[in-house]
Enzyme design. Structure first.
Site, PDB file in Angstrom:
ATOM      1  N   CYS A 174      28.100  -1.048 -12.297  1.00 45.40           N
ATOM      2  CA  CYS A 174      28.629  -2.244 -11.649  1.00 45.40           C
ATOM      3  C   CYS A 174      28.792  -3.374 -12.667  1.00 45.40           C
ATOM      4  CB  CYS A 174      27.764  -2.620 -10.446  1.00 45.40           C
ATOM      5  SG  CYS A 174      28.703  -3.546  -9.218  1.00 45.40           S
TER       6      CYS A 174
ATOM      7  N   GLU B 268       8.572   2.192  10.555  1.00 45.79           N
ATOM      8  CA  GLU B 268       7.639   1.477   9.682  1.00 45.79           C
ATOM      9  C   GLU B 268       7.745  -0.011  10.001  1.00 45.79           C
ATOM     10  OE1 GLU B 268       8.670   1.900   5.513  1.00 45.79           O
ATOM     11  OE2 GLU B 268       7.292   0.279   4.981  1.00 45.79           O
TER      12      GLU B 268
ATOM     13  N   MET C 225      29.355  -2.002 -16.014  1.00 46.85           N
ATOM     14  CA  MET C 225      30.720  -1.533 -16.291  1.00 46.85           C
ATOM     15  C   MET C 225      31.613  -2.728 -16.617  1.00 46.85           C
ATOM     16  SD  MET C 225      33.690  -1.649 -14.258  1.00 46.85           S
ATOM     17  CE  MET C 225      35.203  -0.783 -13.986  1.00 46.85           C
TER      18      MET C 225
ATOM     19  N   GLU D 219       4.082 -13.538  11.608  1.00 39.57           N
ATOM     20  CA  GLU D 219       5.470 -13.107  11.813  1.00 39.57           C
ATOM     21  C   GLU D 219       5.599 -11.661  12.296  1.00 39.57           C
ATOM     22  OE1 GLU D 219       7.336 -14.047   8.124  1.00 39.57           O
ATOM     23  OE2 GLU D 219       6.394 -12.389   7.051  1.00 39.57           O
TER      24      GLU D 219
ATOM     25  N   LEU E 189       0.827  -1.211   0.000  1.00 33.79           N
ATOM     26  CA  LEU E 189       0.000   0.000   0.000  1.00 33.79           C
ATOM     27  C   LEU E 189       0.858   1.258   0.000  1.00 33.79           C
ATOM     28  CD1 LEU E 189      -2.890  -0.867   2.488  1.00 33.79           C
ATOM     29  CD2 LEU E 189      -2.945  -0.825   0.000  1.00 33.79           C
TER      30      LEU E 189
ATOM     31  N   PRO F 114     -13.111  -3.741   5.119  1.00 39.60           N
ATOM     32  CA  PRO F 114     -11.760  -4.267   5.358  1.00 39.60           C
ATOM     33  C   PRO F 114     -10.975  -3.399   6.342  1.00 39.60           C
ATOM     34  CG  PRO F 114     -12.250  -4.281   3.006  1.00 39.60           C
ATOM     35  CD  PRO F 114     -13.377  -3.546   3.675  1.00 39.60           C
ATOM     36  N   THR F 115     -11.163  -2.087   6.259  1.00 39.72           N
ATOM     37  CA  THR F 115     -10.460  -1.189   7.186  1.00 39.72           C
ATOM     38  C   THR F 115     -10.963  -1.397   8.613  1.00 39.72           C
ATOM     39  OG1 THR F 115     -10.018   0.430   5.472  1.00 39.72           O
ATOM     40  CG2 THR F 115     -10.023   1.249   7.725  1.00 39.72           C
TER      41      THR F 115
ATOM     42  N   HIS G 182      27.643   2.289  -7.409  1.00 39.20           N
ATOM     43  CA  HIS G 182      26.214   2.480  -7.683  1.00 39.20           C
ATOM     44  C   HIS G 182      25.813   3.929  -7.431  1.00 39.20           C
ATOM     45  CE1 HIS G 182      24.943  -1.844  -7.852  1.00 39.20           C
ATOM     46  NE2 HIS G 182      26.124  -1.973  -7.244  1.00 39.20           N
TER      47      HIS G 182
ATOM     48  N   LYS H 208     -18.050   7.896   8.836  1.00 37.21           N
ATOM     49  CA  LYS H 208     -18.345   6.498   9.172  1.00 37.21           C
ATOM     50  C   LYS H 208     -17.070   5.786   9.642  1.00 37.21           C
ATOM     51  CE  LYS H 208     -20.087   2.358   6.868  1.00 37.21           C
ATOM     52  NZ  LYS H 208     -20.534   1.837   5.566  1.00 37.21           N
TER      53      LYS H 208
ATOM     54  N   ASP I 254      -0.529 -10.842  10.418  1.00 37.10           N
ATOM     55  CA  ASP I 254       0.460 -11.851  10.007  1.00 37.10           C
ATOM     56  C   ASP I 254       1.094 -12.436  11.266  1.00 37.10           C
ATOM     57  OD1 ASP I 254       0.040 -10.917   7.470  1.00 37.10           O
ATOM     58  OD2 ASP I 254       1.990  -9.918   7.253  1.00 37.10           O
TER      59      ASP I 254
ATOM     60  N   GLU J 253      23.255   5.409  -8.312  1.00 34.33           N
ATOM     61  CA  GLU J 253      21.807   5.545  -8.094  1.00 34.33           C
ATOM     62  C   GLU J 253      21.436   5.642  -6.619  1.00 34.33           C
ATOM     63  OE1 GLU J 253      23.386   2.855  -9.155  1.00 34.33           O
ATOM     64  OE2 GLU J 253      22.448   0.976  -8.528  1.00 34.33           O
TER      65      GLU J 253
HETATM   66  N1  GLN Z   1      28.243  -9.550 -10.011  1.00 31.16           N
HETATM   67  C1  GLN Z   1      29.187  -8.494 -10.061  1.00 31.16           C
HETATM   68  C2  GLN Z   1      30.146  -8.537  -8.886  1.00 31.16           C
HETATM   69  O1  GLN Z   1      29.874  -9.132  -7.883  1.00 31.16           O
HETATM   70  C3  GLN Z   1      28.515  -7.150 -10.139  1.00 31.16           C
HETATM   71  C4  GLN Z   1      27.689  -6.814  -8.945  1.00 31.16           C
HETATM   72  C5  GLN Z   1      26.720  -5.698  -9.180  1.00 31.16           C
HETATM   73  O2  GLN Z   1      26.361  -5.383 -10.312  1.00 31.16           O
HETATM   74  N2  GLN Z   1      26.224  -5.104  -8.104  1.00 31.16           N
HETATM   75  O3  GLN Z   1      31.210  -7.953  -8.949  1.00 31.16           O
END
Ligand code: GLN
Length: 544
Positions: free
Chosen positions: A390, A149, A393, A158, A23, A199-200, A516, A232, A156, A518
């Protein structure tokens, strides 16, 4: 009652979910945190996950989406990515706790003899451990408010120890220092043409059976809730009318903070916690971002090659980093997912020709790597801006070694342990490691950028720090063979000499990074590499 806690200044907000999973508790938690931060409160968010893995690092993305990595090298739930992207504040290992981690530490204590003579039980030993961890960040004194969170759905099996811990903690902390937000679904029955509250009601009741009274109900819905329906719900769920908050479906998750502001979520929260806003909401930067996001001047197509493309959550941080970078460039980026297993010489031109840019995603294992290499070769030869992340590359290195350098059997020992030209090989430090969990090269590592490279221009500095998650690296025994005046090393780790960035210079924009980027892109600080990559992709499109 715990008098120390009663006096503690940190306030606690718990977010639970009911009716169904997915959700968007993480987005609601992050949006609330954003609104509180905009009023100058110091806020952090933590996620408690009921599964038994010690962390999500050993989970396949199909199971749990992307694994997000923090600066301190924690492999965490992808919701921590949302927290960082919304708040622009780093999270850490302490922000993500799983049942596996809780049990591991209780069992370690038991083996050390810390509970000598006692039977170790879910209550109080597991719940005590959970409660301690729930208060860890709050006790640092760094935060005014800690949002926790709870993963999963109430009812559940768990998640029971977590719900019980929340019940006990609210008692310890006092009602004015802690509250519970319950997120539920109000389904729309098309045949009846009606939104349904039952449901709520049931889910709030389930929570009550565990001794927890929700203070605020956030209702996910596809349609506007009428005033009558809100009243309600308030009546049946023991909350005031203003504590019924509608969370209607929106075009972008970045709209949610503003929707929550309209609904007064943060106002109800502050009133319940007896806090005064420290300043009026400062949301100019956020609104500026949304404005650019929603009023693009251009449109481009970027291909994302990966093997988990069926599941959106697998590449969450990459997709969000593209959104941030698109907004900066006032460009709407359409991401075309390309399954690496289905790309080959016969279709690569047809699939990649329409693209303005190409990203080859991170990944593990052999499946789909030939498709990645084929796609990279096409992007390199046809001047399509390329960002390899990663594994992406590593595949760019293999592609160049095979196709330009004359090492037709170049490979990574991850894919072919006995290959003759292992241009990508296991890192020295990894060779003695046998356990799989939490043992990769993880978290923030420094990288020195070489001057004269695109990358050093983009970052506008020589020394950077980026997050990693890998075991393999460029094999420096092949440096002289693989790199030349066109295919170059643009960045290395200053201590180990490990190759962190490669570039192909005979190309408008071709960069591969072992890290990475990102993970570090946020709304207020979009990542420089993604920004420039989108800019280059737009430039390519405008050329035609
Ligand atoms: N599998 C590759 C490594 O372990 C690249 C890992 C990844 O892309 N995060 O080096």
């Amino acid at each position: 009652m715990n008098e120390y806690n009663r006096m503690s200044k940190t306030k606690y907000i718990f977010v639970t979910g009911g009716v169904t999973s997915s959700l968007g508790k993480g987005i609601i938690a992050a949006s609330l945190a954003k609104l509180l931060q905009a009023q100058n409160f110091k806020v952090t968010i933590q996620k408690f996950d009921p599964y038994i893995n010690v962390d999500p690092g050993t989970l396949n993305p199909y199971e749990h989406g992307e694994c997000f990595v923090t600066d301190d090298g924690a492999e965490t739930d992808l919701d921590l990515g949302h927290y960082e992207r919304f708040l622009n504040v780093n999270t850490s290992q302490a922000n993500n706790v799983t049942t596996g981690r809780v049990y591991q530490s209780v069992i370690e204590k038991e083996r050390k003899g810390e509970f000598l003579g006692k039977t170790v039980q879910v209550i109080p030993h597991i719940t005590n451990e959970i409660k301690e961890r729930m208060q860890l960040l709050g006790e640092s004194g760094e935060y005014d408010i800690v949002i926790t969170e709870i993963g999963g759905t109430v009812g559940d099996i768990e998640s029971l120890p977590y719900i019980e811990s929340v019940r006990q903690l609210i008692w310890d902390l006092g009602r004015e220092n802690a509250l519970v937000i319950h997120l539920t679904l109000i389904p729309f029955l098309a045949a009846a043409g009606e939104l349904k509250t039952k449901p709520t009601q049931h889910s709030v009741k389930t929570l009550m059976e565990s001794g927890i009274l929700a203070d605020i109900i956030v209702c996910r819905t596809e349609h506007e809730l009428t005033e009558e329906l809100r009243e309600k719900l308030a009546l049946f769920c023991n909350v005031k009318r203003e504590a019924i908050i509608q969370s209607i479906d929106v075009d972008t998750i970045y709209d949610v903070p503003l929707k929550m502001l309209d609904e007064g979520l943060d106002k109800v929260v502050l009133e319940k916690l007896k806090l005064q806003p420290k300043q009026p909401h400062q949301l100019d930067a956020w609104n500026g971002f949304l404005n650019r996001l929603k009023n693009p001047q251009h449109r481009i197509k970027i291909g994302l090659v990966g093997k988990y493309v069926e599941l959106q959550d697998s590449y969450k941080s990459i997709l969000e980093a593209i959104i941030h970078a698109g907004a900066v460039n006032e460009t709407e980026v359409e991401v075309i997912s390309l399954h690496s297993e289905y790309i080959d010489e016969s279709n690569v031109q047809q699939e990649l020709k329409p693209l303005d840019g190409l990203i080859v995603a991170p990944g593990f294992g052999e499946r789909g790597i030939e498709g990645k290499i084929t796609a990279i070769a096409y992007a390199r030869k046809n001047n399509i801006p390329f960002l390899g992340i990663c594994l992406g590359m590593q595949m760019a290195v293999i592609e160049y070694a095979r196709n330009q350098v004359g090492l037709p059997d170049a490979n990574s020992t991850e894919m072919d342990p006995s290959c003759k030209s292992p241009v990508i090989d296991l890192m020295e430090t990894q060779k003695s490691i046998v356990k799989k969990g939490g043992t990769m090269r993880l978290g923030a590592w420094d990288c020195s950028l070489n001057s004269g490279t695109i990358t050093s221009e983009i970052y506008a500095k020589k020394s950077i720090s980026e997050r990693h998650r890998h075991r393999y690296e460029f094999n420096n025994a092949f440096t002289d063979q693989v790199f030349d005046d066109k295919f170059i090393v643009a960045g290395t780790n200053p201590e180990t000499g490990l190759v962190e960035v490669i570039e192909y210079k005979d190309h408008p924009w071709f960069v591969g990074v072992q890290f990475h980027p990102e993970y570090k892109s946020t709304v207020s600080d979009p990542h420089p590499l993604f920004k420039d990559f989108v800019k280059a992709s737009l430039a390519k499109k405008l050329e035609y």
